[in-house]
Design an enzyme around this catalytic site. Sequence first.
Site, PDB file in Angstrom:
ATOM      1  N   ASP A 102      43.661  88.513  63.550  1.00 23.29           N
ATOM      2  CA  ASP A 102      42.923  89.669  63.016  1.00 23.29           C
ATOM      3  C   ASP A 102      43.908  90.731  62.513  1.00 23.29           C
ATOM      4  O   ASP A 102      43.705  91.342  61.464  1.00 23.29           O
ATOM      5  CB  ASP A 102      42.020  90.305  64.092  1.00 23.29           C
ATOM      6  CG  ASP A 102      40.605  89.719  64.104  1.00 23.29           C
ATOM      7  OD1 ASP A 102      40.467  88.520  63.789  1.00 23.29           O
ATOM      8  OD2 ASP A 102      39.656  90.451  64.431  1.00 23.29           O
ATOM      9  N   TYR A 131      40.211  81.097  77.331  1.00 19.44           N
ATOM     10  CA  TYR A 131      38.936  80.771  76.692  1.00 19.44           C
ATOM     11  C   TYR A 131      38.176  79.691  77.466  1.00 19.44           C
ATOM     12  O   TYR A 131      36.955  79.701  77.511  1.00 19.44           O
ATOM     13  CB  TYR A 131      39.173  80.278  75.264  1.00 19.44           C
ATOM     14  CG  TYR A 131      39.226  81.362  74.224  1.00 19.44           C
ATOM     15  CD1 TYR A 131      40.244  82.303  74.235  1.00 19.44           C
ATOM     16  CD2 TYR A 131      38.261  81.440  73.226  1.00 19.44           C
ATOM     17  CE1 TYR A 131      40.307  83.295  73.266  1.00 19.44           C
ATOM     18  CE2 TYR A 131      38.312  82.430  72.264  1.00 19.44           C
ATOM     19  CZ  TYR A 131      39.334  83.356  72.291  1.00 19.44           C
ATOM     20  OH  TYR A 131      39.380  84.328  71.342  1.00 19.44           O
ATOM     21  N   LYS A 147      54.155  85.465  76.542  1.00 20.54           N
ATOM     22  CA  LYS A 147      54.382  86.625  77.405  1.00 20.54           C
ATOM     23  C   LYS A 147      55.091  86.109  78.655  1.00 20.54           C
ATOM     24  O   LYS A 147      54.641  86.296  79.789  1.00 20.54           O
ATOM     25  CB  LYS A 147      53.032  87.300  77.724  1.00 20.54           C
ATOM     26  CG  LYS A 147      53.125  88.632  78.449  1.00 20.54           C
ATOM     27  CD  LYS A 147      53.680  89.779  77.616  1.00 20.54           C
ATOM     28  CE  LYS A 147      53.830  91.029  78.483  1.00 20.54           C
ATOM     29  NZ  LYS A 147      54.576  92.108  77.796  1.00 20.54           N
ATOM     30  N   ASP A 195      53.691  91.351  72.696  1.00 21.28           N
ATOM     31  CA  ASP A 195      53.641  92.784  72.353  1.00 21.28           C
ATOM     32  C   ASP A 195      54.625  93.095  71.228  1.00 21.28           C
ATOM     33  O   ASP A 195      54.313  93.798  70.269  1.00 21.28           O
ATOM     34  CB  ASP A 195      53.877  93.667  73.597  1.00 21.28           C
ATOM     35  CG  ASP A 195      55.073  93.257  74.434  1.00 21.28           C
ATOM     36  OD1 ASP A 195      55.654  92.176  74.188  1.00 21.28           O
ATOM     37  OD2 ASP A 195      55.452  94.023  75.344  1.00 21.28           O
ATOM     38  N   ASP A 218      44.164  84.642  68.550  1.00 22.00           N
ATOM     39  CA  ASP A 218      42.936  85.325  68.117  1.00 22.00           C
ATOM     40  C   ASP A 218      43.270  86.750  67.703  1.00 22.00           C
ATOM     41  O   ASP A 218      42.876  87.222  66.632  1.00 22.00           O
ATOM     42  CB  ASP A 218      41.924  85.317  69.269  1.00 22.00           C
ATOM     43  CG  ASP A 218      40.628  86.038  68.903  1.00 22.00           C
ATOM     44  OD1 ASP A 218      40.120  85.805  67.800  1.00 22.00           O
ATOM     45  OD2 ASP A 218      40.148  86.840  69.725  1.00 22.00           O
TER      46      ASP A 218
END
Length: 352
Positions: free
Chosen positions: A246, A136, A186, A218, A242
Amino acid sequence: MKVALLPGDGVGPEVVHEAVRVLEALDLPGLTLLEGDVGGAAYRRHGHPLPPETLGVARAADAVLFGAVGDPGCDTLERHLRPEQAILGLRSELGLFANLRPAAMIPGLEAMSALRPEIAARIDLLIVRELNGDVYFGEKAIDVLPDGRRRGRDLMSYAEDEVRRIAHVAFRAAQGRRRRLCSVDKANVLETSQLWRDVVIEVAAEYPDVSLEHMYVDNAAMQLVRDPGRFDVIVTGNLFGDILSDQASMCVGSIGLLPSAALGERETEHGTFGLYEPIHGSAPDIAGQGIANPVAMILSAAMMLRHSLGAPEQAERVEKAVARTLADGVRARDLGGSAGTEDVGDAVIRRL
Ligand code: IPM
Ligand code: MG
């Protein structure tokens, strides 16, 4: 107690209006509301999505109640003028690095989940998302390679102190809950994640009462739909947080339900300075129709009462009133109901 209202774009003003009505119904002594323009609305009026006056209003307050930003009419502007830069600017300028995104099933809403009800019923988790770093805020560009091909890039990076401070927030949050922390990264591919994991392990030594596990992002996305009840606190970086938040919202039932708090280190007279916003966006497709679900915004105001305004009993009152409203079947369209934004606000206020 000073609260800065930054309603922003799309459904932002509509849902902020309901949260304000709820706050006013609580009759808090000495509550002052300030207002500022932000997002596309601010760009249209002042030529910038985060004008200095708005930043000033936010800084002068004990807490910020933020609606949403995002305006399709602004999508072709240069990136620094787009509405989304307002929320990113507020998060970084105000040092709000810790994003708390709770996701818990509200009894009676199990059938609204995208998951089977018996699986959804067990959801009670908290995502602690780092908010000031990662891709970001890294160097970014679309440039042209010597052979003429365009290339886009965004630098992912975390310094160890950035990881350490969010890890402390997450471990402390876990101590106040079921004492289980899952760090999502990750590390099988990314060096940024390897450092993240190393630092989280170092910090864990200070919290022997919290059990720590690590999970690749994942796999975390998969476990979140397979068995979300297995999670207590999840700590992760800005981008993964983020995305997973959701996803968690649809496990609960609707993105119109989930609140969030963005906290930093600044203490005020009543608590920690923070910015409170629903995790949903400006929803331009339904803006101005009075049908947006204000629950996420109202629950964000409850988080504000708890963390920034030193009023935990009032926070609980609001949360209980919201839960009863939904259990009684007063639901907006995202939950299959027909209640309008104001109807939901009215119903919550009646149940306070
Ligand atoms: C969120 C939003 C923002 C983000 C956007 C509007 C910049 O999606 O708060 O989750 O990506 O952080
Ligand atoms: Mg998001």
